[in-house]
Design an enzyme around this catalytic site. Structure first.
Site, PDB file in Angstrom:
ATOM      1  N   GLU A 316     -21.469  22.833   5.047  1.00  0.00           N
ATOM      2  CA  GLU A 316     -22.545  23.132   5.993  1.00  0.00           C
ATOM      3  C   GLU A 316     -23.155  24.508   5.741  1.00  0.00           C
ATOM      4  O   GLU A 316     -23.428  25.274   6.661  1.00  0.00           O
ATOM      5  CB  GLU A 316     -22.035  23.034   7.435  1.00  0.00           C
ATOM      6  CG  GLU A 316     -21.514  21.656   7.783  1.00  0.00           C
ATOM      7  CD  GLU A 316     -21.171  21.478   9.257  1.00  0.00           C
ATOM      8  OE1 GLU A 316     -21.505  20.426   9.797  1.00  0.00           O
ATOM      9  OE2 GLU A 316     -20.561  22.380   9.860  1.00  0.00           O
ATOM     10  N   ASP A 390     -16.458  13.081  11.509  1.00  0.00           N
ATOM     11  CA  ASP A 390     -16.456  14.318  12.296  1.00  0.00           C
ATOM     12  C   ASP A 390     -16.077  14.080  13.758  1.00  0.00           C
ATOM     13  O   ASP A 390     -16.957  14.068  14.616  1.00  0.00           O
ATOM     14  CB  ASP A 390     -17.854  14.962  12.218  1.00  0.00           C
ATOM     15  CG  ASP A 390     -17.867  16.368  12.787  1.00  0.00           C
ATOM     16  OD1 ASP A 390     -16.781  16.925  13.003  1.00  0.00           O
ATOM     17  OD2 ASP A 390     -18.960  16.905  13.003  1.00  0.00           O
ATOM     18  N   GLU A 418     -16.663  17.658  21.924  1.00  0.00           N
ATOM     19  CA  GLU A 418     -18.018  17.759  21.387  1.00  0.00           C
ATOM     20  C   GLU A 418     -18.733  16.413  21.388  1.00  0.00           C
ATOM     21  O   GLU A 418     -19.923  16.338  21.678  1.00  0.00           O
ATOM     22  CB  GLU A 418     -17.941  18.306  19.951  1.00  0.00           C
ATOM     23  CG  GLU A 418     -19.252  18.310  19.214  1.00  0.00           C
ATOM     24  CD  GLU A 418     -19.143  18.801  17.774  1.00  0.00           C
ATOM     25  OE1 GLU A 418     -18.046  19.232  17.360  1.00  0.00           O
ATOM     26  OE2 GLU A 418     -20.162  18.762  17.065  1.00  0.00           O
TER      27      GLU A 418
HETATM   28  C1  BDP Z   1     -18.824  19.860  13.575  1.00  0.00           C
HETATM   29  C2  BDP Z   1     -19.490  20.755  14.550  1.00  0.00           C
HETATM   30  C3  BDP Z   1     -19.864  22.088  14.004  1.00  0.00           C
HETATM   31  C4  BDP Z   1     -18.686  22.664  13.240  1.00  0.00           C
HETATM   32  C5  BDP Z   1     -18.228  21.711  12.187  1.00  0.00           C
HETATM   33  C6  BDP Z   1     -16.943  22.142  11.502  1.00  0.00           C
HETATM   34  O1  BDP Z   1     -20.647  20.085  15.016  1.00  0.00           O
HETATM   35  O2  BDP Z   1     -20.261  22.882  15.086  1.00  0.00           O
HETATM   36  O3  BDP Z   1     -19.021  23.893  12.667  1.00  0.00           O
HETATM   37  O4  BDP Z   1     -17.921  20.472  12.740  1.00  0.00           O
HETATM   38  O5  BDP Z   1     -15.914  21.573  11.847  1.00  0.00           O
HETATM   39  O6  BDP Z   1     -18.056  18.984  14.348  1.00  0.00           O
HETATM   40  O7  BDP Z   1     -16.953  23.016  10.650  1.00  0.00           O
END
Ligand code: BDP
Length: 733
Positions: A316, A390, A418
């Site tokens: 990311e 996720d 989340e």
């Molecule tokens: C996702 C989230 C994000 C996190 C990412 C992670 O949306 O905010 O930074 O995972 O785990 O679930 O790095």
């Protein structure tokens, strides 16, 4: 001079004053804002308290270390609260009813008992009914202070859950070494994906002022065996590694230490450039390694028992070794080498996906890491999310579990919700955790559960055996008075800790303990609340993403449904990419005819997921794209089945509300009212999820709803027009 009138007025005023005072008193006595969590040491019923008191007349323990002091304080506080009177502190044990607490080394009396503590390890304990010079006593023994502390909490749990204290013979030890909470807390006090207020770390006032709340945080964690905390967000701020912020982390570490909890930090891979002024963060560049070595040495000067680093790299948009043409193993091993002399570890996250859009995001972590099996140093552990996408309401287990026998793998669960309704939805995650942990990877034949990968037992005694085991939960803790944003979210923190201690524990038994400790032992409440909890996660799956659907939430904030969204710039952040719905059908084809993600599982598992005749309904649309009129096992069409699942989810929430209403009067007013209001929000949002999803899919397939099923309340356009710029947990960072 007083007249009868003025006397009457005075009397009236006095009465008013007294009743006002009484009301304040009553409110204080009854105030149940949830702050105490499950460590709620309220007086037990008189008869029970009297029976227990006979077992704990005297507390015999020395409190020569801060940890032993913490243990003694907890016992005095707990027993004093539960039994109405704390035991006297002594060392005689010359009458029945002594509680002997300590390590064999700390107490000659305990040493004389000759209890066998060999199998307890460093953190285990035993609680045993014993005789001391002919007098009945209870011994709580561990090989270290922290083992004793865990034993003390277990003993208090026995009382809180109304267990008998005769003939005690309990021996327990954690199955997983590192039991971690990962805080996604930012230095500005916000919490990524946090729904319980600001961070509990007041970075600004630290280290000068350390909130006493941190001690209560430590107590709560120790009570369930959590022994590590990553203080800052995986999307790490470089400033965490600067001297002022390390001093702040050290102040937190000082408070957590007596409770057996070590601190860890998330680090930004490019720190040598950003903080050190180097030109590169290439892990194979000696200057980079030297910078990290100096930094790590400085950390250990401030925090001698520092746990190590958590790293999110090349994911990311975060920097990482691949920026320099190096592998994840190169990056992890460089950090591990500088931590090793101090006993620190690297938790390297497998949640990676590149900035380029993949064919199937679910495949990425496996494709990236599987070839690196056996290439990591022994103090590196790969942190793998429970499923391949996720933290969805439901995912099959991550294919890396069981696929990297020569690498230590740890579990990452998300305790914060989340994707499961934020603070307000009542969703007990114990069942989700258990479902993943009990999944069979078949890596070494039947019974190769994820739990056995995590606790290391799957490879014990083989050439693959490795030392490190761990489980992490992304914390749901904030500065809200009730810590977690809702009473029931506390159960998820609790269940995570219990399952990290013993990954084979039962979600139902854990829920029952939590209910008893949180609300009391009244049989009129325990069974109904446990029932609500046990069905709650399936309800959420049904009203959000039934039959294997996933990632249907609104982009970014992940609040509410948006199955129609296929907008730019990244399809794989958008629901339509995952549902692949059109006029003919729905589902992501990950079968051998599609992306072939099934092939990442061990052959017998892969065959089961690949085969429509064998795949469980709950994973159907995760692995298969099917026509709307596909015949389900139930005999219904896929479309009808989907609609019924959505509706069932809403009905299940309505049923939870009925159950909760039946408990009025059995639960204190504050927590009752808050949960009632939250359940009403949940029902409204469950209906919204159902209606928006049905409206969208129906707009594609044009099919009628099954007989007797209500249509969505609004036209599709209405659902598509909704937006929530202030949804929590997202815009704050
Ligand atoms: C996702 C989230 C994000 C996190 C990412 C992670 O949306 O905010 O930074 O995972 O785990 O679930 O790095």
């Amino acid at each position: 001079m007083t007249t009868p009138r003025s006397r009457a007025l005075l009397a009236r005023l006095l009465t008013l004053l007294l009743s006002a005072l009484a009301a304040v008193g009553a409110r204080t006595a009854r105030a149940e804002d949830g702050y105490e969590l499950w460590l709620r040491y309220h007086p037990l019923p008189a008869a029970q308290a009297a029976a227990y008191r006979a077992h704990v007349v005297e507390l015999a323990m020395s409190a020569g270390t801060p940890a032993a002091q913490a243990t003694r304080d907890e016992l005095l506080r707990g027993l004093g609260g539960l039994l109405g009177a704390a035991p006297r502190i002594g060392s005689q044990a010359d009458q029945d009813g002594a509680l002997l607490v300590g390590t064999p080394d700390s107490s000659p009396q305990l040493a004389r008992l000759g209890l066998d503590t060999r199998a307890l390890g460093r953190e285990g304990y035993l609680i045993s009914s014993v005789k001391v010079d002919g007098h009945a006593a209870i011994a709580i023994v561990g090989n270290s202070d922290v083992g004793v502390l865990y034993g003390a909490f277990r003993f208090l749990r026995l009382l809180q859950t109304a267990q008998p204290l005769d003939h005690l013979d309990i021996r327990d030890a954690p199955r997983v070494q590192l039991r971690m909470l990962d805080h996604w807390d930012n230095l500005d006090g916000s919490v990524e994906r946090g729904y319980a207020g600001a961070s509990i770390w007041d970075w600004w006032k630290l280290p000068g002022y350390v909130d006493p709340r941190i001690t209560d945080y430590a107590r709560a964690n120790a009570s369930i065996g959590i022994n590590g905390a990553v203080l800052n967000n995986v999307n790490a701020d470089k400033l965490s590694l600067t001297t002022p912020y390390l001093a702040k982390a050290a102040a937190i570490a000082d408070v957590l230490r007596p409770y057996g909890i070590r601190v860890y930090l998330s680090v930004r891979f490019s720190s040598p450039i950003e903080l050190g002024g180097l030109k590169t963060a290439d892990p194979l560049d000696p200057a980079v390694a030297a910078w990290w070595r100096a930094k790590v040495d400085a950390i250990y000067k401030l925090i001698p028992d520092f746990g190590g680093f958590l790293v999110k790299a090349n994911s990311e948009g975060q920097p990482g070794p691949q920026d320099y043409g190096r592998s994840h193993a190169d990056g992890a091993n460089m950090l591990a080498a500088v931590l090793a002399p101090h006993g620190g570890v690297v938790m390297w996250r497998a949640f990676v996906y590149s900035n380029k859009q993949p064919d199937d995001r679910a495949r990425q972590a496996y494709d990236e890491f599987k070839p690196l099996d056996g290439r990591f140093r022994s103090n590196v552990i790969l942190q793998v999310k429970n499923g391949p996408i996720d933290f969805q309401p439901r995912e099959p287990f991550h294919p890396l579990f069981g696929a990297m026998p020569d690498t230590a793998l740890m579990m990452e669960f998300q305790v914060t919700k989340e994707y499961l309704g934020f603070a307000t939805h009542l969703v007990y995650l114990g069942t989700l955790f258990q479902e993943t942990l009990q999944s069979d990877t078949m890596a070494r034949g039947k019974g190769s559960t994820v739990a056995r990968v995590i606790d290391g037992s799957l490879y014990a005694g083989t050439a693959h055996a490795h030392r490190l085991t761990a489980m992490a939960g992304v914390a749901n803790i904030g500065s809200d008075r009730d810590w977690c944003g809702s009473t029931f979210n506390q159960a998820n923190w609790y269940a995570f800790g219990r399952l990290a201690w013993n990954p084979d524990d039962s979600a139902r038994a854990i829920a029952a303990d939590w209910v008893r400790m949180t609300f009391g032992n009244d049989p009129a409440i325990v069974a109904p609340i446990v029932g609500m909890m046990m069905g709650s996660r399936e309800a959420a799956v049904d009203y959000m993403t039934p039959l294997g659907l996933h990632h249907q939430m609104h982009e970014g904030d992940h609040y509410g449904p948006a199955p129609w969204d296929a907008s730019e710039p990244r399809a794989d952040w958008r629901p339509a990419y995952y549902n692949r719905a059109d006029k003919d059908g729905i589902g992501f084809d990950r079968s051998s005819h599609g992306s072939d993600a099934v092939a990442q599982y061990a052959p017998p598992v892969a065959a089961g997921f690949d085969d429509l005749a064998r795949i469980p309904d709950r994973y159907l649309l995760w692995f298969h794209h099917l026509p709307w009129d596909y015949r389900m096992r139930s005999g219904r069409t896929l479309w009808d089945e989907l609609v019924l699942h959505y509706s069932h989810g809403v009905d299940a929430v309505a049923a939870m509300r009925v159950t909760w209403r039946s408990l009025a009067g059995h639960i204190d007013t504050e927590r009752y009212a808050k949960t009632s209001a939250f359940l009403a929000i949940q029902q409204r949002e469950a209906q919204w999820w159902r209606d928006a999803s049905i409206a969208y899919f129906q707009s594609l397939n044009g099919l009628p709803l099954p007989a007797g099923i209500a249509p969505p309340a609004h036209p599709l356009k209405y659902y598509q027009s909704l937006s929530f710029p202030f949804a929590p947990g997202y815009n704050s960072w």
